[in-house]
Enzyme design. Structure first.
Site, PDB file in Angstrom:
ATOM      1  N   TYR A 174       0.786  -1.220   0.000  1.00 46.43           N
ATOM      2  CA  TYR A 174       0.000   0.000   0.000  1.00 46.43           C
ATOM      3  C   TYR A 174       0.819   1.272   0.000  1.00 46.43           C
ATOM      4  CZ  TYR A 174      -4.814  -0.900  -0.468  1.00 46.43           C
ATOM      5  OH  TYR A 174      -6.022  -1.193  -1.008  1.00 46.43           O
ATOM      6  N   ASP A 312      -4.506 -35.194   8.027  1.00 48.27           N
ATOM      7  CA  ASP A 312      -5.490 -35.998   7.311  1.00 48.27           C
ATOM      8  C   ASP A 312      -4.794 -37.077   6.498  1.00 48.27           C
ATOM      9  OD1 ASP A 312      -7.530 -34.442   8.261  1.00 48.27           O
ATOM     10  OD2 ASP A 312      -7.712 -33.212   6.461  1.00 48.27           O
TER      11      ASP A 312
END
Lengths: 431, 431
Positions: A174, A312
């Site tokens: 920015y 997982d």
């Protein structure tokens, strides 16, 4: 009253309740005191390996590129102090000025971070960057923007050094939206600049937003405040975005439990699993972020604890394990500081699905993309060096089934903390 | 040395440094002691309004649906204890059994959560659910799955009540993947069940994953541990996923600063803004999650502090403000517990862009979708009731420009904490 009793009895036959007769393996769990002995042996074995590794290189330091005679052909960055970063920037800019004045023009020499310039080094067990670099001349239409962006980023980092503050990548973007156009452009050059200066991105005081949380048997200081992670309730402590203000780590834990996802973390935090088995529980809530990776490495290095991972049972879980373990390709220049070697794959492993009798309806079919990712992983060096992992991954690709940690909820919500994990520890069932 | 001096002098002319001559409004900032006086008046005014509001209804309780004679036509849920939830489920199932035995079949009466069944109540300043409901018969092909799912969810919640533990939505889903098929189906029915039982979703002990962090002048208990948020370093304290284990809130803050995004939060935490201006800083890192909304509401209610919001100057920032303030349509049945009334819009407001001389290159053009969202917001009751907000939003839609909080970084990374926010407080510049 009779009604209530009948109902509770009926509930017992529900497979999702924790009836001992139904719950796989609950009956073979040994008393906690025996499991704690197992864990103490794990720590001793872990330290013995570390000691012998350091003895074999006749030093307490880990292997480096120069030990392997790779420092000439590979590139690595180091943590630098703010004043060193500042000097490095000033030296670089003086060189550029000198080049301009001597009539050689304005150009940066930028290390290539392309995957063709990356190398997996088995001895180090991580990906490193080779030494190729490219010119980024200002006076060329294809690189004029990028060299201008490079100057701007260097000047902004220089400011951060003078002020000694941290900012986010978004803040950097920015400061000059019209120049950077989109944030990927300033982000990319930021990594270039870290490579050019030979320092880690954290040394530049640019931080990514924080995602990770930690709870359990750990005390550390965050920006001067002492944090006791056994007293952080269920929410846990947010892992600080800036590792350079983290210190004074103390712990009586026997291992670090690295959890892929939030749901499993919450279960373990609520059950205060770390009180039953002294450990530190940490999660990045999915894809590992830089702050969590740095924090994990610091814990493992300073506390000398083994790391057991609960992810997982799918290719993505293994990929996450690999990012913690050997680094991401995107930041291979900083793999020495970001990676935690020797993470053990505790679960959920493909072989667990049958072993723990996970019902068919809790397994999911792998997609074509999943299977491809799995096969690609089988070609990766960090998988190949571990025969146990290869076997598990082959099984996954063969059965074409995956399952999340949450699949264990089918045996009751606390099966994870009360049976699965204790049994894994009891059987030393990690790879 | 001479070199260095010259360079520093040059740096001063850089617009992104914090040279006083360049920085808008830095020269009109008053001493902190005066600003603190302003803040004390803010708290007093805030409490006076609360007092007079409660005096006018002759009670210290906030307005309810029954005060407005709406309880017959609108529906609302309450926080229930675990044992009350358990009884409610048992009563419901007995009713169903009775209906089956009497030959009337197996069916649930499910409150409609569609947007056509929602109502904005200006006196309450939030969205509530009207009283329409639909039948969900088991013996009908269009609803057999959904009624089966409803039974399963009721049975799972009943288990949670017996065990007194919390689980995530993902855990619920994984107890029966084949039945639920995908998580949106179990999630939707979970909200149905909360409505049917007349309790909040948190009462069901089902929690969403945590995202929010809090730092600053707040002490509270999380699952029995006392947390001092002034001693949480830069990372802050992760907001617990289960509000029912949060308590004992104490604070000497003068206001709560609600921040939309992580980057601004990190800036304020590193600068320990809460030491200069006593406040509590909280963020959900983007879209507000249920845990952060509950936490904010609890802080505001128990500590009786005004809430000032710092969001991006775009329609999305205002939408986030509205979710905190008046609730999301998805969970309108629980708006009483999830919303924090009377949040002040501190910044970044569309009028700030010119006022603070935000350079053109740090403003972004609004997309067609942005403009449409902005115009839609102008039609919303919660915007219309605040003329100041309408004016700002009109300006945004007219100029077609948006800006993030980070746009202030153009004046130096600390402009936000050192000039912008103090000046906002000094000028009481909130709407």
């Amino acid at each position: 009253m009779a009604d209530k009793k009948k109902k509770q009895k009926r509930r017992r036959r529900d497979p999702s309740s924790d009836d001992e007769a139904v719950l796989p393996f609950k009956d073979i769990l040994r008393p906690d005191s025996e499991l704690l002995e197992t864990l103490k042996q794990l720590v001793e074995a872990h330290n013995a390996v570390s000691d012998s590794a350091s003895a074999s290189t006749s030093s307490s330091k880990p292997l480096t590129l120069s030990d392997l005679n790779l420092s000439a052909t590979c590139r690595e960055v180091a943590d630098l102090s703010l004043s060193s970063v500042q000097s490095a920037i000033e030296t670089l800019i003086l060189q550029v000025a000198h080049s301009i004045v001597s009539g050689n023009g304005f150009s940066f020499q930028v290390p290539s971070r392309a995957s063709t310039n990356q190398l997996y080094v088995p001895e180090l067990d991580r990906i490193v960057l080779k030494d190729k670099s490219t010119q980024r001349p200002f006076a060329h239409v294809s690189s004029v923007r990028k060299s201008t962006i490079t100057v701007k980023i260097l000047s902004l980092i220089h400011q951060l050094c003078l002020k000694s503050i941290h900012v986010t990548k978004r803040d950097l973007f920015y400061t000059d939206v019209k120049l950077f156009q989109d944030q990927t452009q300033s982000d990319t050059v930021l990594d270039d600049v870290a490579c050019m200066l030979g320092c880690t991105r954290s040394s530049l005081n640019v931080i990514a937003s924080e995602k990770g949380v930690v709870v359990g048997r750990l005390i550390f200081s965050d920006n001067g405040d002492m944090i006791d992670c056994t007293k952080m309730g269920m929410g846990g402590k947010a892992i600080p975005p800036n590792i350079d203000r983290v210190g004074d780590m103390q712990s009586d834990a026997l291992f670090i439990l690295l959890v892929e996802k939030d749901a499993a973390y919450i279960r373990l935090a609520e059950d205060r699993f770390y009180n039953r088995f002294p450990c530190i529980i940490v999660t990045a809530k999915g894809q590992p972020d830089v702050a969590t990776r740095l924090f994990l490495r610091k814990m493992k290095t300073e506390l000398k604890l083994p790391v057991l991972a609960l992810v997982d049972s799918d290719p993505y879980g293994l990929k996450i394990l690999s990012v913690y373990g050997c680094g991401s390709k995107n930041m291979s220049y900083d793999s020495a500081n970001l990676t935690t070697p020797d993470i053990k794959w505790l679960g959920i492993r493909p072989s667990d699905l049958d072993k723990y009798k996970i019902p068919e309806q809790c397994r999911l079919p792998m997609t074509e993309q999943d299977i491809k990712t799995g096969k690609d992983l089988l070609e990766e060096d960090f998988v190949k060096k571990n025969p146990g992992w290869v076997e598990e991954l082959n099984l996954m690709v063969k059965t074409k089934q995956k399952a999340e940690i949450q699949a264990l909820s089918t045996f009751g919500f606390q099966y994870l903390s009360e049976v699965y994990l204790p049994l894994k520890l009891q059987q030393k069932d990690w790879l």
